[in-house]
Design an enzyme around this catalytic site. Sequence first.
Site, PDB file in Angstrom:
ATOM      1  N   ASP A  94      46.896  69.695 -27.706  1.00 55.80           N
ATOM      2  CA  ASP A  94      48.113  70.424 -27.357  1.00 55.80           C
ATOM      3  C   ASP A  94      48.423  71.393 -28.499  1.00 55.80           C
ATOM      4  O   ASP A  94      47.889  72.489 -28.561  1.00 55.80           O
ATOM      5  CB  ASP A  94      49.227  69.396 -27.124  1.00 55.80           C
ATOM      6  CG  ASP A  94      50.428  69.969 -26.411  1.00 55.80           C
ATOM      7  OD1 ASP A  94      50.667  71.185 -26.531  1.00 55.80           O
ATOM      8  OD2 ASP A  94      51.159  69.207 -25.740  1.00 55.80           O
TER       9      ASP A  94
ATOM     10  N   ASP B  42      50.529  59.653 -21.000  1.00 49.37           N
ATOM     11  CA  ASP B  42      51.757  58.964 -20.604  1.00 49.37           C
ATOM     12  C   ASP B  42      52.985  59.868 -20.627  1.00 49.37           C
ATOM     13  O   ASP B  42      52.986  60.956 -21.219  1.00 49.37           O
ATOM     14  CB  ASP B  42      52.033  57.808 -21.565  1.00 49.37           C
ATOM     15  CG  ASP B  42      52.525  58.301 -22.935  1.00 49.37           C
ATOM     16  OD1 ASP B  42      51.857  59.170 -23.528  1.00 49.37           O
ATOM     17  OD2 ASP B  42      53.595  57.846 -23.389  1.00 49.37           O
TER      18      ASP B  42
ATOM     19  N   GLU C 124      39.532  62.557 -27.886  1.00 51.21           N
ATOM     20  CA  GLU C 124      40.963  62.815 -27.663  1.00 51.21           C
ATOM     21  C   GLU C 124      41.199  62.987 -26.169  1.00 51.21           C
ATOM     22  O   GLU C 124      40.323  63.514 -25.473  1.00 51.21           O
ATOM     23  CB  GLU C 124      41.314  64.157 -28.324  1.00 51.21           C
ATOM     24  CG  GLU C 124      42.061  64.060 -29.624  1.00 51.21           C
ATOM     25  CD  GLU C 124      43.534  63.766 -29.437  1.00 51.21           C
ATOM     26  OE1 GLU C 124      43.885  62.954 -28.552  1.00 51.21           O
ATOM     27  OE2 GLU C 124      44.343  64.338 -30.172  1.00 51.21           O
ATOM     28  N   ASP C 125      42.366  62.625 -25.700  1.00 48.32           N
ATOM     29  CA  ASP C 125      42.673  62.919 -24.294  1.00 48.32           C
ATOM     30  C   ASP C 125      43.056  64.391 -24.137  1.00 48.32           C
ATOM     31  O   ASP C 125      42.598  65.065 -23.223  1.00 48.32           O
ATOM     32  CB  ASP C 125      43.773  62.001 -23.755  1.00 48.32           C
ATOM     33  CG  ASP C 125      45.023  61.993 -24.625  1.00 48.32           C
ATOM     34  OD1 ASP C 125      44.976  62.490 -25.775  1.00 48.32           O
ATOM     35  OD2 ASP C 125      46.060  61.486 -24.167  1.00 48.32           O
TER      36      ASP C 125
ATOM     37  N   LYS D 205      44.657  72.552 -23.914  1.00 48.53           N
ATOM     38  CA  LYS D 205      45.647  73.514 -23.392  1.00 48.53           C
ATOM     39  C   LYS D 205      45.404  74.945 -23.863  1.00 48.53           C
ATOM     40  O   LYS D 205      46.000  75.876 -23.328  1.00 48.53           O
ATOM     41  CB  LYS D 205      47.064  73.071 -23.772  1.00 48.53           C
ATOM     42  CG  LYS D 205      47.578  71.902 -22.946  1.00 48.53           C
ATOM     43  CD  LYS D 205      49.080  71.744 -23.102  1.00 48.53           C
ATOM     44  CE  LYS D 205      49.611  70.643 -22.194  1.00 48.53           C
ATOM     45  NZ  LYS D 205      51.050  70.402 -22.422  1.00 48.53           N
TER      46      LYS D 205
ATOM     47  N   ARG E 268      50.062  55.875 -17.526  1.00 44.49           N
ATOM     48  CA  ARG E 268      48.722  55.966 -18.119  1.00 44.49           C
ATOM     49  C   ARG E 268      47.649  55.491 -17.135  1.00 44.49           C
ATOM     50  O   ARG E 268      46.487  55.876 -17.235  1.00 44.49           O
ATOM     51  CB  ARG E 268      48.635  55.106 -19.393  1.00 44.49           C
ATOM     52  CG  ARG E 268      49.446  55.617 -20.574  1.00 44.49           C
ATOM     53  CD  ARG E 268      49.008  54.884 -21.846  1.00 44.49           C
ATOM     54  NE  ARG E 268      49.980  55.001 -22.926  1.00 44.49           N
ATOM     55  CZ  ARG E 268      49.975  55.969 -23.849  1.00 44.49           C
ATOM     56  NH1 ARG E 268      49.083  56.924 -23.804  1.00 44.49           N
ATOM     57  NH2 ARG E 268      50.883  55.975 -24.807  1.00 44.49           N
TER      58      ARG E 268
ATOM     59  N   GLY F  99      47.498  70.858 -31.518  1.00 47.81           N
ATOM     60  CA  GLY F  99      46.356  70.772 -32.433  1.00 47.81           C
ATOM     61  C   GLY F  99      46.692  70.102 -33.754  1.00 47.81           C
ATOM     62  O   GLY F  99      45.815  69.891 -34.591  1.00 47.81           O
TER      63      GLY F  99
ATOM     64  N   THR G 222      47.531  66.971 -34.443  1.00 46.67           N
ATOM     65  CA  THR G 222      46.875  65.672 -34.614  1.00 46.67           C
ATOM     66  C   THR G 222      45.441  65.858 -35.101  1.00 46.67           C
ATOM     67  O   THR G 222      45.001  65.227 -36.054  1.00 46.67           O
ATOM     68  CB  THR G 222      46.868  64.912 -33.266  1.00 46.67           C
ATOM     69  OG1 THR G 222      48.205  64.837 -32.770  1.00 46.67           O
ATOM     70  CG2 THR G 222      46.303  63.523 -33.411  1.00 46.67           C
ATOM     71  N   LEU G 223      44.716  66.757 -34.443  1.00 40.31           N
ATOM     72  CA  LEU G 223      43.313  66.966 -34.810  1.00 40.31           C
ATOM     73  C   LEU G 223      43.163  67.546 -36.204  1.00 40.31           C
ATOM     74  O   LEU G 223      42.288  67.123 -36.959  1.00 40.31           O
ATOM     75  CB  LEU G 223      42.636  67.897 -33.803  1.00 40.31           C
ATOM     76  CG  LEU G 223      42.249  67.255 -32.485  1.00 40.31           C
ATOM     77  CD1 LEU G 223      41.522  68.269 -31.616  1.00 40.31           C
ATOM     78  CD2 LEU G 223      41.360  66.031 -32.717  1.00 40.31           C
TER      79      LEU G 223
HETATM   80  C1  PRP Z   1      49.218  62.823 -27.763  1.00 37.16           C
HETATM   81  C2  PRP Z   1      47.794  62.969 -27.270  1.00 37.16           C
HETATM   82  C3  PRP Z   1      47.077  63.584 -28.432  1.00 37.16           C
HETATM   83  C4  PRP Z   1      48.143  64.398 -29.120  1.00 37.16           C
HETATM   84  C5  PRP Z   1      47.949  65.842 -28.800  1.00 37.16           C
HETATM   85  O1  PRP Z   1      49.312  61.635 -28.469  1.00 37.16           O
HETATM   86  O2  PRP Z   1      47.260  61.718 -26.911  1.00 37.16           O
HETATM   87  O3  PRP Z   1      46.601  62.589 -29.311  1.00 37.16           O
HETATM   88  O4  PRP Z   1      49.414  63.944 -28.618  1.00 37.16           O
HETATM   89  O5  PRP Z   1      49.007  66.615 -29.290  1.00 37.16           O
HETATM   90  P1  PRP Z   1      48.867  67.690 -30.453  1.00 37.16           P
HETATM   91  O6  PRP Z   1      47.617  68.499 -30.190  1.00 37.16           O
HETATM   92  O7  PRP Z   1      50.127  68.486 -30.244  1.00 37.16           O
HETATM   93  O8  PRP Z   1      48.836  66.980 -31.762  1.00 37.16           O
HETATM   94  P2  PRP Z   1      50.669  60.828 -28.655  1.00 37.16           P
HETATM   95  O9  PRP Z   1      51.148  61.039 -30.065  1.00 37.16           O
HETATM   96  O10 PRP Z   1      51.611  61.120 -27.533  1.00 37.16           O
HETATM   97  O11 PRP Z   1      50.169  59.327 -28.593  1.00 37.16           O
HETATM   98  P3  PRP Z   1      49.357  58.534 -27.430  1.00 37.16           P
HETATM   99  O12 PRP Z   1      47.907  58.973 -27.540  1.00 37.16           O
HETATM  100  O13 PRP Z   1      49.550  57.107 -27.822  1.00 37.16           O
HETATM  101  O14 PRP Z   1      49.959  58.879 -26.093  1.00 37.16           O
END
Ligand code: PRP
Length: 189
Positions: free
Chosen positions: A118, A174, A114-115, A146, A180, A120, A122-123
């Site tokens: 934030d 981005d 993951e980049d 974060k 990016r 959490g 998504t994870l």
């Molecule tokens: C961003 C980032 C992580 C996620 C983190 O993805 O790349 O995957 O949000 O946020 P979270 O911890 O609040 O879930 P985004 O949906 O912007 O897509 P991208 O990777 O294509 O930029």
Amino acid sequence: MSSTITPLGIKADPRLSGRAVKRVAFDEGEIARRVTELGREISGAYPDGDLLVLGLLKGSFIFLSDLVRQITRPLQVDFLVASSYGEGTVSSGTVNLVYDPETELKGKDIILVEDIVDSGRTLNRLMAILKEREPRSLEICALLHKRIAEGLKYDAKFVGFDAPNEFLVGYGLDHAENFRHLPYIASLM
Ligand code: PRP
């Protein structure tokens, strides 16, 4: 460690198309050094087994490509694409896979890359989906964390940097699909 990019240098960076950047949070040299260390850590943590490095697109594409070149053991690479719904409504937001890796996940040692962690959300969702595929092990490697996520069910074993709670762009991250390609990570005004 002195920053290689001064505030003046950022202003002059033509990649920003005039957009104001508050500061460089992590410069190119710091990132490269930390990615090298992470590669060493990961190489040592997996003495055997079939390692699969799974990048979550799009944000991880630069980090993943630098990271895998610092891992000195056999591995495979694949990607995931997730889509988020319910932006801004944390409790109702769901995350679904829109591209599922073709590689067999069962029995593999998987590192989800993951980049940034934030909220959490998504994870939490992706790890649950991946666990169902019965990997031998499943860990997270995040370049940035974060440390504000509440109710994180799976935390990252490998973390590049603790990140400030600011809007960060560059090195894959981005703002409306821009920035990016910055080789450093900056926070937007
Ligand atoms: C961003 C980032 C992580 C996620 C983190 O993805 O790349 O995957 O949000 O946020 P979270 O911890 O609040 O879930 P985004 O949906 O912007 O897509 P991208 O990777 O294509 O930029």
